[in-house]
Enzyme design. Structure first.
Site, PDB file in Angstrom:
ATOM      1  CG  ASP A 128      -2.028  -1.002   1.162  1.00  0.00           C
ATOM      2  OD1 ASP A 128      -2.432  -1.365   0.044  1.00  0.00           O
ATOM      3  OD2 ASP A 128      -2.511  -1.414   2.226  1.00  0.00           O
ATOM      4  CG  ASP A 141      -6.662  -1.535  -1.825  1.00  0.00           C
ATOM      5  OD1 ASP A 141      -6.948  -2.732  -1.989  1.00  0.00           O
ATOM      6  OD2 ASP A 141      -5.735  -1.142  -1.083  1.00  0.00           O
TER       7      ASP A 141
END
Length: 178
Positions: A128, A141
């Protein structure tokens, strides 16, 4: 004039799988860039404290939940993939093709991390790097979230997976009962 659904389906399948492949490729590219330029470095603010870039290896799901059960996520991804394959046999809507393509690409983007990133198969941590103040996410995402919005909009507009419109189908049934 509307194109015959049988003739339209191959184009929609190309749309679905083309979007999925593009999302997967872009997601993996951006994660490689994040590893190269962000890992081990301080966060980079872009819009003050609201948004920026910060490196994080997420062992869990959204918001780090389920970090002790990472083996479950690949199983869920495979189940969703199978469901999309089954649903794609009835595909007749561009909106649904786009939404399912976004979902599949995002799903595979994070699945690749689970299978091939450290600490290893099938417990890899998802990379991330998009810091949105309340949470850190990645392009996969974002694609999954965009898929949810796209599919909700299609549903609210009454567009069925096969391209038919719920309102029109209901009106036709009522007309046939007259």
């Amino acid at each position: 004039m509307n194109e015959d659904p049988v003739r339209r389906r191959p184009k929609l399948l190309w749309t679905l799988f083309g979007i999925a492949a593009a999302i997967l490729a872009f997601d993996q590219l951006t994660k490689q860039l994040a590893i190269a330029f962000l890992e081990g470095r301080p966060s980079i603010p872009v819009i003050g404290d609201l948004a920026g870039f910060a490196f994080y290896r997420n062992p869990g799901a959204a918001l780090g939940l389920g970090a002790n059960m990472t083996w479950v996520f690949p199983l869920i991804a495979v189940a969703v993939f199978i469901a999309i394959l089954v649903l794609s046999r009835k595909l007749g809507s561009r909106g649904w093709a786009i939404g399912l393509g976004l979902l599949l690409g995002g799903l595979f983007g994070n699945l690749v991390d689970r299978l091939f990133r450290q600490p290893g198969f099938p417990n890899g941590a998802v990379v991330d790097f998009i810091d949105l103040s309340l949470f850190i996410c990645n392009f996969a995402d974002v694609a999954i979230s965009a898929a949810a919005v796209t599919l909700i909009i299609a549903s609210l507009r009454g567009i069925e997976l096969d391209g038919s419109h719920r309102v029109a189908a209901t009106a036709e049934k009522e007309d046939s009962h007259d």
